[in-house]
Motif scaffolding. Structure first.
Motif, PDB file in Angstrom:
ATOM      1  N   GLY A 146     -74.491  69.108 -73.732  1.00 56.90           N
ATOM      2  CA  GLY A 146     -75.784  69.738 -74.002  1.00 56.90           C
ATOM      3  C   GLY A 146     -75.556  71.119 -74.595  1.00 56.90           C
ATOM      4  N   GLN A 147     -76.396  72.083 -74.247  1.00 60.68           N
ATOM      5  CA  GLN A 147     -76.193  73.441 -74.744  1.00 60.68           C
ATOM      6  C   GLN A 147     -74.872  73.993 -74.210  1.00 60.68           C
ATOM      7  OE1 GLN A 147     -79.470  72.176 -74.357  1.00 60.68           O
ATOM      8  NE2 GLN A 147     -80.768  74.004 -74.194  1.00 60.68           N
ATOM      9  N   ALA A 148     -74.055  74.550 -75.112  1.00 55.71           N
ATOM     10  CA  ALA A 148     -72.734  75.045 -74.700  1.00 55.71           C
ATOM     11  C   ALA A 148     -72.431  76.356 -75.395  1.00 55.71           C
ATOM     12  CB  ALA A 148     -71.656  74.022 -75.027  1.00 55.71           C
ATOM     13  N   MET A 149     -71.685  77.215 -74.703  1.00 54.48           N
ATOM     14  CA  MET A 149     -71.281  78.514 -75.238  1.00 54.48           C
ATOM     15  C   MET A 149     -70.108  78.304 -76.201  1.00 54.48           C
ATOM     16  SD  MET A 149     -72.108  81.900 -74.561  1.00 54.48           S
ATOM     17  CE  MET A 149     -72.645  81.981 -72.859  1.00 54.48           C
ATOM     18  N   GLU A 150     -70.367  78.530 -77.480  1.00 51.06           N
ATOM     19  CA  GLU A 150     -69.309  78.352 -78.485  1.00 51.06           C
ATOM     20  C   GLU A 150     -68.499  79.626 -78.681  1.00 51.06           C
ATOM     21  OE1 GLU A 150     -69.641  77.954 -83.183  1.00 51.06           O
ATOM     22  OE2 GLU A 150     -70.202  76.078 -82.192  1.00 51.06           O
ATOM     23  N   LEU A 151     -69.155  80.776 -78.520  1.00 50.93           N
ATOM     24  CA  LEU A 151     -68.490  82.046 -78.813  1.00 50.93           C
ATOM     25  C   LEU A 151     -69.102  83.167 -77.982  1.00 50.93           C
ATOM     26  CD1 LEU A 151     -66.649  83.849 -80.750  1.00 50.93           C
ATOM     27  CD2 LEU A 151     -68.671  84.018 -82.209  1.00 50.93           C
ATOM     28  N   ILE A 152     -68.242  84.028 -77.439  1.00 54.46           N
ATOM     29  CA  ILE A 152     -68.672  85.307 -76.854  1.00 54.46           C
ATOM     30  C   ILE A 152     -67.883  86.385 -77.575  1.00 54.46           C
ATOM     31  CG2 ILE A 152     -68.797  86.759 -74.797  1.00 54.46           C
ATOM     32  CD1 ILE A 152     -68.824  84.299 -73.076  1.00 54.46           C
ATOM     33  N   TYR A 153     -68.563  87.364 -78.099  1.00 58.99           N
ATOM     34  CA  TYR A 153     -67.870  88.439 -78.815  1.00 58.99           C
ATOM     35  C   TYR A 153     -68.423  89.783 -78.347  1.00 58.99           C
ATOM     36  CZ  TYR A 153     -65.148  90.451 -82.594  1.00 58.99           C
ATOM     37  OH  TYR A 153     -64.200  91.152 -83.313  1.00 58.99           O
TER      38      TYR A 153
END
Length: 586
Positions: free
Chosen positions: A56-63
């Motif tokens: 489902g909704q997923a964290m692809e990137l944290i910057y």
């Protein structure tokens, strides 16, 4: 053996030198990659959320990559960064949300945020226990993907409530990211890391991806009702500046037009911290409407919780939808029709239809005399059994209707509406401000030889009696049961938050006045003939007061500080030599 030992020592030194060099190199790399101090003054991080067929909704990137979020925070951000599954938003959609930071993870505010909170309007102070998310979501058909759609969100996570500024920023950054990928996020974040501190009252130039945002950060000394402009200019000589609203003001007229005849009722619900659900068809309408409601009581701070976009996946879902207890004092914004059934026991429900231009042909939503939505497809309207304490201000409604008929610009209509709310809120708060001021001790009763005086306790009955000669009738023509409204207000978090803030301010003022009185007093004459223990006690009290003033950032003038230190030295000199040495070294 000696030679062998020297060799071993030499090798150890060489190893240590190499290790030291490696540490220095790694440190310099780290410093180059992760300076981020200036960045964190404005933003906690930027995230990219995508749709994964399995997750489902997923964290692809944290910057930047060193930022740590808990699994619960990540989950909340992921679910709140997409429109609800029933919303069907196609194309590009912008909205915002607010989440609670995980307990135990709330860190003390940095120095720049403490300074900002001291000098900004109370309603715009940073709440260290919450994050704001500013979202740019894109959903378009893409037959190359298994799901058939491209679905991604770029999100700015910040503690600052600068809705207009951050929504503009994410509107600049996200399209660049969708076209060019992660380097666009990196460029934007490195630009932000060059920004000056968000100093209240300052006008700042903020470079962002080839543009310069000129922002004036609001200050508590600003005159209420006068918004400051954010000007956006580009480096291109062919582009003309774009004028935007202030960093935080919303288009309240556009948001509240559907419920315009009921704004007096809604203002009372917000003022008294009543549980309110805003139901809309899109997260944009939903989040903007909730923010408009919260702003109705400016310059008073809304001290209860509010979630301008809330989903069934939120970690507080059970807490806010439980029927085992009365609904909490929170304003929720929802889009999923499921909430019409789940929250039908809530006492106040505002159902907003699609945003349409405010014209004389469009009629605002009706007031529904009922505290619940009985069906999932209920018509737009305000559902409540609440009976307002105050009468409607028909004059302001008439002016707004005339503006609709003459096509008056929405910005002007919003300014009129904000002015109306400001005047009503100030009329309500001025008697309270006067009463709290009367609780302060008289200046002549502040003795330099005694402790700092305290204010008298707040007495609701005494205050209500004072309304006969200093009530809201002096500043507004609105009639109604003002006493009943005050009694209801006393039971809500908005009163508690305002009162605690005012008492802190009054006590700070009393501490300053007490320090000034001590600096001007003839302490040498007072200590003459006193017991040593009394003299020592006086010196320790002065030292404690100066330490407390420093730790609490009290604005003690240089003149007062110097006088007090001279007074203290003179008093210490009256003591025996052994005590002088001890007290002088502390």
């Amino acid at each position: 053996m000696a030679s062998s030992d020297e060799e071993k020592l030499s090798q150890q030194k060489e190893i240590l030198n190499l290790q030291s060099q490696e540490v220095d190199e790694e440190y310099s790399k780290l410093s180059a990659i992760l300076p981020w101090d200036k960045f964190s003054n404005w933003i906690n991080c930027m995230c990219v959320i995508t749709f994964d067929l399995e997750l489902g909704q997923a964290m692809e990137l944290i910057y930047p990559g060193h930022i740590k979020l808990t699994e619960r925070e990540k989950s909340n951000i992921c679910y709140l960064s997409f429109p609800d599954s029933n919303s069907g938003c196609m194309g590009d959609t912008q909205f915002s949300f607010r989440i609670r930071q995980c307990p135990g993870r709330v860190k003390p505010m940095c120095a720049s945020h403490i300074n900002y909170n001291h000098n900004c309007p109370v309603a715009l102070q940073i709440d260290p226990g919450h994050y704001f998310g500013y979202v740019y979501f894109r959903q378009v058909r893409d037959h190359t993907l298994r799901r058939g759609y491209f679905q991604k969100s770029v999100v700015i996570i910040s503690r600052l409530p600068f809705h207009n500024l951050f929504m503009h920023m994410v509107g600049v950054i996200a399209p660049e990211y969708f076209d060019n990928g992660e380097p666009s996020i990196e460029v934007a974040c490195h630009d932000i890391d060059q920004w000056p501190t968000p100093e209240a009252g300052a006008t700042l130039n903020l470079p962002l991806m080839g543009t310069v945002l000129q922002v004036r950060v609001p200050s508590h000394s600003d005159k209420p009702g006068l918004s400051q402009n954010l000007v956006v200019t580009t480096e291109s000589a062919f582009s003309s500046p774009t004028i935007m609203p202030s960093v935080n003001d919303s288009d309240v007229f556009k948001c509240l037009f559907p419920i315009l005849p009921h704004i007096q009722l809604i203002w009372e619900l917000v003022l008294t911290g009543e549980p309110v659900v805003v139901m809309a068809n899109s997260p944009t309408v939903c989040s903007e409407t909730v923010l408009a409601l919260v702003s109705m009581i400016l310059p008073l701070r809304f001290c209860s919780d509010y979630r301008q976009f809330f989903t069934i996946h939120d970690s507080e879902f059970k807490e806010y939808t439980s029927r085992a207890q009365a609904p909490p004092p929170v304003i929720l914004g929802v889009t999923n029709p499921f909430f019409a059934k789940t929250l039908q026991h809530w006492p106040h429900i505002v159902r907003i239809g699609d945003h349409v231009p405010a014209t004389s042909n469009v009629k605002p939503h009706k007031l529904k005399k009922g505290g619940s939505l009985k069906t999932l497809d209920s018509k737009p309207g305000v559902y409540t059994r609440y009976k307002p304490f105050l009468n409607k201000d028909k004059a302001v409604l008439k002016r707004l209707v005339q503006g609709i008929q003459t096509n008056r610009p929405s910005e002007v209509q919003s300014a009129m509406l904000r002015r109306h709310f400001l005047e009503v809120t100030q009329s309500f708060m001025i008697p309270l401000e006067r009463y709290v001021a009367s609780l302060m001790p008289l200046l002549r009763n502040i003795s330099p030889y005694k402790g700092t005086p305290r204010t008298r306790p707040f007495d609701p009955d005494e205050f209500l009696k004072s309304l006969d000669f200093s009530g809201p009738q002096l500043t507004t023509g609105i009639k109604g049961d003002w006493i009943g409204l005050y009694r209801r207000f006393f039971r809500c978090a908005n009163f508690e938050g305002w009162y605690n803030t005012r008492i802190r301010e009054v006590n700070r003022k009393l501490q300053l006045l007490h320090l000034e009185a001590m600096s001007d007093a003839d302490l040498q004459s007072w200590v003459s003939g006193r017991e040593e223990v009394e003299v020592v006690d006086l010196i320790l009290k002065i030292k404690e007061k100066l330490t407390t003033a420093s730790s609490n950032h009290l604005p003690v003038s240089k003149d007062v500080g110097e006088k007090l230190y001279k007074q203290m030295d003179a008093v210490i000199y009256t003591l025996p030599e052994d005590l002088r040495a001890v007290l002088g070294s502390n």
